[in-house]
Scaffold this active site. Structure first.
Site, PDB file in Angstrom:
ATOM      1  N   GLY A 133      -1.271  -7.638  -9.230  1.00  0.00           N
ATOM      2  CA  GLY A 133      -0.634  -6.925 -10.336  1.00  0.00           C
ATOM      3  C   GLY A 133       0.869  -7.064 -10.324  1.00  0.00           C
ATOM      4  N   HIS A 142      10.284   1.439 -18.921  1.00  0.00           N
ATOM      5  CA  HIS A 142       9.684   1.653 -17.599  1.00  0.00           C
ATOM      6  C   HIS A 142      10.547   2.591 -16.758  1.00  0.00           C
ATOM      7  CE1 HIS A 142       7.250  -1.868 -18.642  1.00  0.00           C
ATOM      8  NE2 HIS A 142       6.436  -1.495 -17.671  1.00  0.00           N
ATOM      9  N   THR A 193       4.538  -7.713 -19.226  1.00  0.00           N
ATOM     10  CA  THR A 193       3.798  -7.430 -20.463  1.00  0.00           C
ATOM     11  C   THR A 193       4.619  -7.827 -21.687  1.00  0.00           C
ATOM     12  OG1 THR A 193       2.716  -5.613 -19.347  1.00  0.00           O
ATOM     13  CG2 THR A 193       2.649  -5.572 -21.745  1.00  0.00           C
ATOM     14  N   ARG A 204       4.089   2.889  -5.178  1.00  0.00           N
ATOM     15  CA  ARG A 204       3.485   3.750  -6.217  1.00  0.00           C
ATOM     16  C   ARG A 204       2.118   3.239  -6.647  1.00  0.00           C
ATOM     17  NH1 ARG A 204       9.245   3.902  -7.587  1.00  0.00           N
ATOM     18  NH2 ARG A 204       8.946   1.679  -7.762  1.00  0.00           N
ATOM     19  N   MET A 205       2.025   1.940  -6.955  1.00  0.00           N
ATOM     20  CA  MET A 205       0.737   1.388  -7.387  1.00  0.00           C
ATOM     21  C   MET A 205      -0.214   1.249  -6.202  1.00  0.00           C
ATOM     22  SD  MET A 205       0.533   0.943 -10.603  1.00  0.00           S
ATOM     23  CE  MET A 205      -0.795  -0.228 -10.793  1.00  0.00           C
ATOM     24  N   LYS A 260      11.907  -0.083 -11.382  1.00  0.00           N
ATOM     25  CA  LYS A 260      11.303  -1.400 -11.645  1.00  0.00           C
ATOM     26  C   LYS A 260      12.318  -2.505 -11.385  1.00  0.00           C
ATOM     27  CE  LYS A 260       8.701  -3.982 -15.141  1.00  0.00           C
ATOM     28  NZ  LYS A 260       7.758  -4.514 -14.143  1.00  0.00           N
ATOM     29  N   ALA A 315       0.803  -1.233   0.000  1.00  0.00           N
ATOM     30  CA  ALA A 315       0.000   0.000   0.000  1.00  0.00           C
ATOM     31  C   ALA A 315       0.836   1.283   0.000  1.00  0.00           C
ATOM     32  CB  ALA A 315      -0.926  -0.007   1.216  1.00  0.00           C
ATOM     33  N   TYR A 316       2.063   1.206   0.488  1.00  0.00           N
ATOM     34  CA  TYR A 316       2.914   2.410   0.543  1.00  0.00           C
ATOM     35  C   TYR A 316       3.564   2.698  -0.810  1.00  0.00           C
ATOM     36  CZ  TYR A 316       6.066   5.754   2.844  1.00  0.00           C
ATOM     37  OH  TYR A 316       6.729   6.891   3.238  1.00  0.00           O
TER      38      TYR A 316
END
Ligand code: NAD
Length: 283
Positions: free
Chosen positions: A114, A170, A181, A29-30, A174, A26-27
């Site tokens: 994700g 990206h 993808t 970026r996504m 990352k 939760a902290y």
């Protein structure tokens, strides 16, 4: 502090069944974008937030809102036991995601994932566990509808223009390369063009890696990492006297949120693992 616009959950229709959601990572970026999106969704309630960073903080300020009464906690197992959610959304890191999914499933919680970079062995274990427990689980390397369409169009193009290279770009934080993808695109292209091998066997790389990673049949994948980028990919096809480029750009993390919401809603009615957003969109 923000303007308070996100400080209250949205008005809800009486009698609407609310999906209880915990966000892991939760902290990050996504994770922050998912917190805000779930908080605003009229049919969802944010019941918990997990991260190894920022423990004890209220999550509202993470997306520019005042405090909302949900605090970050470090232990997923404990949060799931205490909050008893329906769904866990995971945007963490490749080294912890498989364990998080298994923990969620053992609590009877449906994972929407994700995080990229899971191994095929981990994926198989999760398929078996979700099947055995008869619980839904959605794992999608890309939740952006445009990216899913890019892959679909690439498969179509590969039937007629089988020489392909993939360039994915990206942000420089990352962890995994190439992106989930890009791997998925290469898999789909390889399947669509059948038994085909591209490339010049006698070529020489003067700097190792100059030609990128080599996937089945010689499909090259090039990974660019730079600050300022979000998530982008170009699939380039070469034919006699022509090229075709299919490009998708996620210019903000909002691009992934409609897909995440769709997965949270649909996972409630699934049994077993659905891998790839396309399997929810184009059934
Ligand atoms: P990030 O580094 O900003 O966030 C990851 C967060 O996970 C961090 O805050 C970290 O502290 C936390 N974390 C690490 N271990 C943890 C644990 N054991 N429990 C709970 N939290 C833990 O990364 P990001 O840019 O938000 O990306 C997260 C993942 O999502 C990556 O794998 C990325 O490739 C993937 N991603 C997927 C999509 C998609 O559409 N599927 C889109 C963007 C990013």
């Amino acid at each position: 502090m923000g303007d308070g616009k996100y400080s209250r959950p949205p008005k809800r229709k009486p009698g609407l069944t609310l999906i209880r959601v915990v966000v892991a990572g939760a902290y990050g970026r996504m994770g922050r974008e998912v917190l805000k999106t779930v908080w605003q969704a009229e049919d969802m309630v944010l019941v918990g937030a997990v991260d190894v960073r920022g423990e004890g903080q209220d999550v509202g300020p993470l997306w520019g809102a005042p405090e909302v009464g949900v605090t970050l906690q470090g232990e997923l197992d404990k949060v799931l036991a205490e909050t008893r959610p329906d769904v866990m959304v995971d945007f963490t890191t490749p080294d912890v995601v498989a364990e998080n999914i298994k923990t969620a499933l053992h609590h009877g919680v449906r994972p929407v994932v994700g995080t990229t970079g899971m191994s095929s062995r981990e994926l198989e274990e999760i398929r078996a566990l979700a099947g055995e427990l008869k619980l839904g689980c959605v794992i999608a390397p890309n939740f952006a509808i445009g990216a899913v369409l890019m892959i679909r169009f690439a498969a179509e193009a590969a039937r007629y223009l089988p020489h392909v290279e993939i360039i994915e770009l990206h942000h420089d934080q990352k962890l995994d390369a190439p992106s989930g993808t890009a791997i998925k695109t290469a898999e789909v292209v390889a399947a669509a063009r059948g038994d085909f091998r591209q490339g010049l066997p006698t070529e020489v790389e003067k700097i190792p890696g100059a030609r990128g990673g080599s996937f089945d049949g010689g499909i090259r994948i090039h990974s660019v990492r730079l600050p300022g980028l979000v998530a982008h990919q170009e699939v380039i096809f070469g034919g006699l006297g022509q090229t075709l480029s299919i490009r998708h750009d996620s210019i903000s993390r909002e691009s992934f949120m409609p897909g995440v919401l769709l997965a949270i809603r649909r996972v409630m009615h699934l049994e077993g693992v659905v891998y790839g957003l396309e399997n929810l969109l184009f059934e």
